[in-house]
Motif scaffolding. Structure first.
Motif, PDB file in Angstrom:
ATOM      1  N   LEU A  44      54.614  33.333  14.573  1.00  0.00           N
ATOM      2  CA  LEU A  44      53.825  33.902  13.480  1.00  0.00           C
ATOM      3  C   LEU A  44      53.808  35.425  13.491  1.00  0.00           C
ATOM      4  CD1 LEU A  44      50.714  31.530  13.688  1.00  0.00           C
ATOM      5  CD2 LEU A  44      52.738  31.276  12.242  1.00  0.00           C
ATOM      6  N   MET A  45      54.301  36.031  14.566  1.00  0.00           N
ATOM      7  CA  MET A  45      54.199  37.478  14.689  1.00  0.00           C
ATOM      8  C   MET A  45      55.105  38.260  13.740  1.00  0.00           C
ATOM      9  SD  MET A  45      51.700  38.027  16.697  1.00  0.00           S
ATOM     10  CE  MET A  45      51.017  36.571  15.880  1.00  0.00           C
ATOM     11  N   PRO A  46      56.327  37.802  13.436  1.00  0.00           N
ATOM     12  CA  PRO A  46      57.156  38.589  12.507  1.00  0.00           C
ATOM     13  C   PRO A  46      56.483  38.823  11.155  1.00  0.00           C
ATOM     14  CG  PRO A  46      58.520  37.020  13.674  1.00  0.00           C
ATOM     15  CD  PRO A  46      57.104  36.692  14.030  1.00  0.00           C
ATOM     16  N   GLU A  47      55.805  37.813  10.618  1.00  0.00           N
ATOM     17  CA  GLU A  47      55.124  38.001   9.331  1.00  0.00           C
ATOM     18  C   GLU A  47      53.970  38.992   9.473  1.00  0.00           C
ATOM     19  OE1 GLU A  47      52.304  35.556   6.214  1.00  0.00           O
ATOM     20  OE2 GLU A  47      53.860  34.445   7.291  1.00  0.00           O
ATOM     21  N   PHE A  48      53.214  38.868  10.568  1.00  0.00           N
ATOM     22  CA  PHE A  48      52.122  39.822  10.789  1.00  0.00           C
ATOM     23  C   PHE A  48      52.655  41.244  10.862  1.00  0.00           C
ATOM     24  CE2 PHE A  48      49.770  42.434  13.868  1.00  0.00           C
ATOM     25  CZ  PHE A  48      48.538  42.518  13.221  1.00  0.00           C
ATOM     26  N   GLU A  49      53.746  41.443  11.581  1.00  0.00           N
ATOM     27  CA  GLU A  49      54.290  42.787  11.737  1.00  0.00           C
ATOM     28  C   GLU A  49      54.875  43.307  10.421  1.00  0.00           C
ATOM     29  OE1 GLU A  49      56.966  42.396  15.017  1.00  0.00           O
ATOM     30  OE2 GLU A  49      55.361  42.450  16.526  1.00  0.00           O
ATOM     31  N   ARG A  50      55.383  42.409   9.559  1.00  0.00           N
ATOM     32  CA  ARG A  50      55.843  42.847   8.234  1.00  0.00           C
ATOM     33  C   ARG A  50      54.657  43.307   7.389  1.00  0.00           C
ATOM     34  NH1 ARG A  50      59.458  38.451   8.701  1.00  0.00           N
ATOM     35  NH2 ARG A  50      58.020  37.080   7.567  1.00  0.00           N
ATOM     36  N   GLU A  51      53.542  42.592   7.507  1.00  0.00           N
ATOM     37  CA  GLU A  51      52.348  42.966   6.749  1.00  0.00           C
ATOM     38  C   GLU A  51      51.669  44.201   7.336  1.00  0.00           C
ATOM     39  OE1 GLU A  51      49.650  39.723   6.304  1.00  0.00           O
ATOM     40  OE2 GLU A  51      51.139  38.378   5.424  1.00  0.00           O
ATOM     41  N   HIS A  52      51.890  44.458   8.625  1.00  0.00           N
ATOM     42  CA  HIS A  52      51.279  45.596   9.311  1.00  0.00           C
ATOM     43  C   HIS A  52      52.393  46.377  10.014  1.00  0.00           C
ATOM     44  CE1 HIS A  52      48.105  42.574   8.903  1.00  0.00           C
ATOM     45  NE2 HIS A  52      47.255  43.565   8.876  1.00  0.00           N
ATOM     46  N   PRO A  53      53.180  47.149   9.270  1.00  0.00           N
ATOM     47  CA  PRO A  53      54.346  47.826   9.861  1.00  0.00           C
ATOM     48  C   PRO A  53      53.994  48.829  10.946  1.00  0.00           C
ATOM     49  CG  PRO A  53      53.906  48.594   7.616  1.00  0.00           C
ATOM     50  CD  PRO A  53      53.041  47.407   7.834  1.00  0.00           C
ATOM     51  N   GLY A  54      52.736  49.212  11.060  1.00  0.00           N
ATOM     52  CA  GLY A  54      52.353  50.154  12.105  1.00  0.00           C
ATOM     53  C   GLY A  54      51.924  49.494  13.400  1.00  0.00           C
ATOM     54  N   ILE A  55      52.042  48.155  13.468  1.00  0.00           N
ATOM     55  CA  ILE A  55      51.591  47.427  14.655  1.00  0.00           C
ATOM     56  C   ILE A  55      52.719  46.533  15.164  1.00  0.00           C
ATOM     57  CG2 ILE A  55      49.859  45.881  15.635  1.00  0.00           C
ATOM     58  CD1 ILE A  55      48.036  46.568  13.282  1.00  0.00           C
ATOM     59  N   ARG A  56      52.932  46.568  16.451  1.00  0.00           N
ATOM     60  CA  ARG A  56      53.863  45.653  17.109  1.00  0.00           C
ATOM     61  C   ARG A  56      53.064  44.833  18.128  1.00  0.00           C
ATOM     62  NH1 ARG A  56      57.252  49.146  18.862  1.00  0.00           N
ATOM     63  NH2 ARG A  56      58.565  49.066  16.984  1.00  0.00           N
ATOM     64  N   VAL A  57      53.366  43.536  18.212  1.00  0.00           N
ATOM     65  CA  VAL A  57      52.609  42.646  19.097  1.00  0.00           C
ATOM     66  C   VAL A  57      53.505  42.148  20.217  1.00  0.00           C
ATOM     67  CG1 VAL A  57      51.209  40.557  19.268  1.00  0.00           C
ATOM     68  CG2 VAL A  57      51.206  41.888  17.143  1.00  0.00           C
ATOM     69  N   GLU A  58      53.036  42.331  21.439  1.00  0.00           N
ATOM     70  CA  GLU A  58      53.698  41.741  22.598  1.00  0.00           C
ATOM     71  C   GLU A  58      52.850  40.557  23.056  1.00  0.00           C
ATOM     72  OE1 GLU A  58      54.293  44.605  25.645  1.00  0.00           O
ATOM     73  OE2 GLU A  58      55.864  45.698  24.554  1.00  0.00           O
ATOM     74  N   VAL A  59      53.397  39.354  22.911  1.00  0.00           N
ATOM     75  CA  VAL A  59      52.683  38.147  23.311  1.00  0.00           C
ATOM     76  C   VAL A  59      53.098  37.781  24.730  1.00  0.00           C
ATOM     77  CG1 VAL A  59      52.255  35.707  22.830  1.00  0.00           C
ATOM     78  CG2 VAL A  59      52.588  37.318  20.935  1.00  0.00           C
TER      79      VAL A  59
END
Length: 385
Positions: A44-59
């Motif tokens: 689910l993280m790629p969509e979140f990062e597309r919606e929030h281009p200033g945030i990257r998530v390391e799970v």
């Protein structure tokens, strides 16, 4: 040395260039998640990062078996993540350490996380002394999986709603069963059934949660009801390890009732033979004197005080809390959504086995919100055995 200056200058420029490339205005947040959820949420993280281009998530995926210890070690080492999945019973312990953020101010500003849309008994697992320290991510509880055909042969079309009626139904099932068959399976190594019965009958703790209430009339009534199921031969005195294949034994009629959780909807559907279609169902738990409560379980999303990126971590909480995202997460994992509006999606609304879970989730209670809850559960299991 003069010959080295151009080389050092070049290295400096290259390193400087690399630094600018890394410092591109993107904030990286660290999200710890456990087990299967930790694996799946990465999808689910790629969509979140597309919606929030200033945030990257390391799970970071943690195994459940070591997650609790790792969290405590991280707290002691001042290296907690920005955001973490917490089992609901872990929230009080982390809060007592001062590790978690009071989410009240964030909730007040949010147009996405709406408390009335959540199962309130599960929401309450995150509320300590009036402050909210976690947002339910997915929910869990226990109820009855049962053989409709065996119950019908015993003279019952539905599961009774109180203990007395359920006990008579189990006795009727046992009378029709063979000598090596039983009415209900209650594995001795599972603390959940006696704990749930105790919650149904009263409080597990007393005097401001300072002492156990196990000698009080409520818990005595619950534990007597539980133990008598074994004394009457309605439940086999076995542990889960002694049941080689619970689904096969359910199909064979070794037992007619089983208290378990939502993951078994998928397991029973896949593992039972086609001949079992229409011969099993789910039902809310009976209670002492009417429809019973169950335990409020699942996992929540919590922010850590040491995080330097709380706003970005909260954005991820809001994203994972959206009903549409919760439905997708359910499709990927089988976990039940924490938001009731997500249950209107056909994937859940048309699942007949999920109906009882929705009803039961409206009648759940948190386990005692104290750091010692894990120890309490194990002591109940030891007493059971």
């Amino acid at each position: 040395m003069p010959r080295l200056l151009p080389i050092l200058l070049l290295v400096s420029l290259l390193l400087g260039g690399c630094g600018r490339a890394v410092d591109d205005g993107v904030v990286t947040i660290e999200f710890w998640a456990m087990g299967r959820e930790g694996e799946v949420v990465q999808e689910l993280m790629p969509e979140f990062e597309r919606e929030h281009p200033g945030i990257r998530v390391e799970v970071q995926q943690l195994p459940w078996t070591s997650a609790h210890e790792k969290l405590l070690t991280a707290f002691a080492g001042r290296s907690t993540p920005d955001l973490c999945q917490l089992g609901n019973t872990w929230v009080p312990e982390m809060q007592a350490l001062g590790a978690l953020v009071d989410l009240g101010p964030w909730l007040a500003r949010s147009s996405i996380v709406e408390q009335p849309d959540y199962f309130q008994g599960v929401w309450d697992t995150n509320v300590i002394d009036g402050a909210t320290y976690g947002i339910p991510w997915y929910v869990d509880t226990r109820l009855l999986f049962y053989r409709t055909d065996i119950l019908r042969e015993a003279g019952y079309e539905t599961v009774p709603e109180d203990w007395a009626g359920w006990l008579e139904a189990m006795r009727a099932v046992k009378r029709n069963a063979g000598p090596n068959q039983y009415a209900v399976l209650l594995p001795l190594n599972e603390f959940e059934p006696p704990l749930i019965l105790g919650l149904q009958a009263g409080d597990l703790l007393r005097d401001g949660n300072r002492y156990g209430a196990f000698r009080e009339p409520g818990f005595r009534r619950a534990f007597t009801f539980y133990v008598d199921l074994f004394k009457e031969g309605l439940a086999p005195p076995v542990t889960g390890a002694q049941i080689s294949n619970v689904w096969q034994e359910f199909e064979n009629g070794y037992f007619a009732f089983y208290i378990t959780g939502p993951w078994n909807i998928g397991e029973f559907t896949r593992r039972l033979s086609p001949e079992m279609e229409g011969r099993w169902m789910t039902a809310p738990l009976p209670g002492p004197d009417g429809p019973g409560i169950s335990m409020a379980g699942g996992s929540s999303l919590a922010l850590f005080e040491r995080s330097e990126h709380k706003a970005e971590a909260w954005a991820l909480v809001e994203y994972l809390s959206r009903p549409d995202v919760q439905v997708r997460f359910h499709e990927l994992t089988g976990d039940l959504p924490a938001r009731e509006s997500a249950w209107e999606d056909p994937v859940l609304a048309e699942n007949e086995y999920a109906d009882a879970f929705r009803e039961q989730l409206r009648r759940v209670r948190p386990t005692p919100k104290v750091p010692e809850q894990e120890r309490i559960a194990q002591r109940i299991r030891e007493a059971t055995e």
